[in-house]
Design a protein around this motif. Structure first.
Motif, PDB file in Angstrom:
ATOM      1  N   LEU A  79       2.825  44.914 108.517  1.00 54.66           N
ATOM      2  CA  LEU A  79       1.522  44.808 108.705  1.00 54.66           C
ATOM      3  C   LEU A  79       0.723  45.153 107.422  1.00 54.66           C
ATOM      4  O   LEU A  79      -0.336  44.281 107.159  1.00 54.66           O
ATOM      5  CB  LEU A  79       0.897  45.453 109.857  1.00 54.66           C
ATOM      6  N   LEU A  80       1.246  45.997 106.682  1.00 57.13           N
ATOM      7  CA  LEU A  80       0.480  46.484 105.462  1.00 57.13           C
ATOM      8  C   LEU A  80       0.498  45.377 104.319  1.00 57.13           C
ATOM      9  O   LEU A  80      -0.276  45.362 103.584  1.00 57.13           O
ATOM     10  CB  LEU A  80       1.366  47.669 104.890  1.00 57.13           C
ATOM     11  N   HIS A  81       1.360  44.197 104.596  1.00 56.08           N
ATOM     12  CA  HIS A  81       1.623  43.295 103.455  1.00 56.08           C
ATOM     13  C   HIS A  81       0.895  41.895 104.244  1.00 56.08           C
ATOM     14  O   HIS A  81       0.303  40.976 103.531  1.00 56.08           O
ATOM     15  CB  HIS A  81       2.922  42.701 103.450  1.00 56.08           C
ATOM     16  N   ASP A  82       0.679  41.750 105.748  1.00 50.21           N
ATOM     17  CA  ASP A  82       0.236  40.704 106.395  1.00 50.21           C
ATOM     18  C   ASP A  82      -1.339  40.879 106.827  1.00 50.21           C
ATOM     19  O   ASP A  82      -1.895  39.601 106.890  1.00 50.21           O
ATOM     20  CB  ASP A  82       1.195  40.235 107.515  1.00 50.21           C
ATOM     21  N   SER A  83      -1.674  41.892 107.137  1.00 52.87           N
ATOM     22  CA  SER A  83      -2.951  42.057 107.899  1.00 52.87           C
ATOM     23  C   SER A  83      -3.818  42.489 106.750  1.00 52.87           C
ATOM     24  O   SER A  83      -4.059  43.833 106.226  1.00 52.87           O
ATOM     25  CB  SER A  83      -2.864  43.135 109.047  1.00 52.87           C
TER      26      SER A  83
END
Length: 522
Positions: A79-83
């Motif tokens: 999520l740190l890369h996508d959100s």
């Protein structure tokens, strides 16, 4: 005609905050974590090595991922890369899943999570979302991260241990009678300790060594054969006792792990096997789990606790102690269902805490029905003569006071009973409807006056309009929280092992439910 779309054109990065909606959940998480005093994070400060990620940032991204029903460390890292909201909360930091997992199970996380609940409650009070008039308590069982089939039962361990004690005592007695070993000094006549078994096996090894030396020095074939035959028995005993020592050490460790519980899981020693609610196939199963207790108001969780015992009755007092010590002062009304109704719990709330328990007891609802009130065989409907201190049974016989009795439960709580006995039950036509006692014995009645007074107090409180209104809120206040947790958030099973780690994850999940509820209210 289409809107402009060109993958080769350079676009300057925008501030991530501008991408978020005005009421995005990330802002609520940010303001909550920032309200925690800096002192709560002092234990995470490192004076050597590479600088650590800031604990505020770590807490924010974990809380945010839990609100999105993401509980896996690897998925949180993803999520740190996508959100966008996760990128904004992390401010360019990208901790690995190992760092995330280590942080959320850290022992000092317990204090930070506690501060989250304290600050969140202060926020609710300031915005007048709760009135602090009552707290609503309930519990649910959540499955542990443990193998369903690797269990240890206390009764089984006790049975095997008793067999070991009996066999070891019998062997020791035979060794003394046959004068094979000298008598040893025993601490307890009932059973041999590990040290005492070790002394016995050392003496037997000396006997075996003596036989071995005789065999080595003997040149007579028949004599050597005879000596080997005599040595066989003590050698077998040595092997047997070593096995007993290992088993006894294991049983002692098991008893230490059990504590007051009746079972534990081999893969998570803090988890207890509990009867979970029926699944969609109507299968109620015994699974390793934890009993999660929460205190709510306005459908917000204000405090929580994790307990190893499956029944709610024994959790109320330690849970109230935990609330007062770590979260907030108790309001005037403590509201819970019949699973918490007991003499000890009523006595604790009324006498020790000076609060009002709005807690029903078993059979409370049945006692309100006409069928119950008109049943002549219910002892609560029997006529009582206060002056003569006696009851009248359905057959018109008197039950007179005989003696006082005191009973102590496993927790050490004492209850006082008055024992009444019928004057004569011989030939009573109503005997089969009145009692299951054997023929020739009179019907006895046990009366706990303190318990009866407490039940009358609860009935009176729940018949008052003001307190009855508060009690009716219970189902609408505390039970939906578990629905949000399990159905909406999807949190039905722990992903960590050990009570302290489970407490951390419980706090994170419940706070995630709080934040989602808080954001959705508008």
């Amino acid at each position: 005609m289409f809107k402009d779309y060109n993958m080769n054109q350079l676009i300057l990065p925008l501030e991530l905050e501008m991408k978020l909606q005005e009421n995005d959940i990330a802002f609520s998480i940010h303001h909550l974590v920032e309200s925690i005093p800096s002192e709560a994070f002092d234990s995470f400060v490192q004076h050597t090595g590479c600088p650590a990620y800031h604990p505020r940032m770590m807490l924010k991204i974990i809380l945010c991922s839990y609100t999105q029903s993401t509980f896996s460390g690897r998925k949180i890292e993803g999520l740190l890369h996508d959100s966008i909201r996760m990128m904004w909360l992390a401010q360019g930091n990208e901790p690995s899943y190992r760092t995330i997992n280590r942080f959320r199970v850290h022992p000092d996380m317990q204090e930070i999570i506690r501060q989250c609940f304290v600050q969140f409650r202060c926020q609710l009070v300031q915005e007048k979302l709760i009135d602090q008039e009552a707290i609503f308590i309930d519990g649910t069982k959540l499955e542990a991260n443990a193998n369903k089939f690797t269990f240890v039962w206390k009764k089984a361990v006790e049975k095997y241990h008793e067999n070991l004690v009996e066999k070891s005592n019998q062997l020791y007695k035979e060794l003394l009678e046959n004068q094979i070993i000298p008598e040893i000094k025993r601490e307890n006549e009932e059973q041999l300790s590990v040290d005492e078994l070790t002394q016995i096996v050392e003496n037997l090894e000396e006997v075996v060594e003596e036989y071995t030396q005789k065999i080595d020095h003997s040149k007579d074939v028949n004599e050597r054969k005879q000596l080997r035959s005599e040595r066989k028995s003590p050698k077998q005993m040595v092997k047997q006792i070593y096995d007993w020592i290992a088993r006894k050490q294991k049983y002692e460790k098991d008893f230490e792990t059990f504590g007051t519980r009746n079972s534990y899981s081999k893969t998570d020693h803090d988890a207890t096997f509990m009867r979970m609610k029926d699944d969609y196939m109507q299968n109620g199963q015994l699974k390793a789990g934890y009993n999660v207790q929460i205190a709510t108001e306005g459908q917000f969780t204000l405090a929580y606790g994790v307990f190893p015992n499956p029944t709610d009755t024994k959790t109320l007092i330690p849970f109230l102690d935990r609330i007062e010590k770590h979260f907030f002062s108790l309001p005037q009304h403590i509201v819970a269902d019949a699973g918490y109704g007991s003499e000890q719990n009523y006595d604790d709330i009324l006498t020790n805490r000076k609060r009002t328990p709005l807690i029903t007891y078993n059979h409370y609802l049945n006692e309100q029905k006409k069928k119950f009130k008109k049943d002549p065989f219910k002892t609560s409907n029997w006529l009582y003569d206060e002056e003569k201190d006696m009851f009248t049974c359905p057959n018109g016989k008197w039950l007179t006071f005989q003696y006082d009795s005191t009973r102590t439960d496993k927790a050490g709580f004492k209850r006082q009973f008055k024992i009444y006995e019928c004057e004569d039950c011989t030939g009573c036509p109503l005997r089969s409807l009145c009692t299951k006692a054997k023929e020739g014995t009179n019907r006895k009645l046990m009366v706990n006056e303190k318990w009866e007074e407490q039940k009358e107090y609860i009935k009176a409180k729940l018949s008052e309009e003001e307190t009855a209104k508060i009690y009716r809120q219970r189902k609408m206040d505390v039970e939906p929280v578990f629905g949000f947790l399990k159905a909406n958030l999807g949190f039905t099973r722990f992903s960590v092992r050990g009570k302290s780690k489970v407490e951390n994850e419980t706090g994170l999940a419940l706070m995630a439910v709080n934040i989602r509820k808080y954001v959705a209210r508008g």
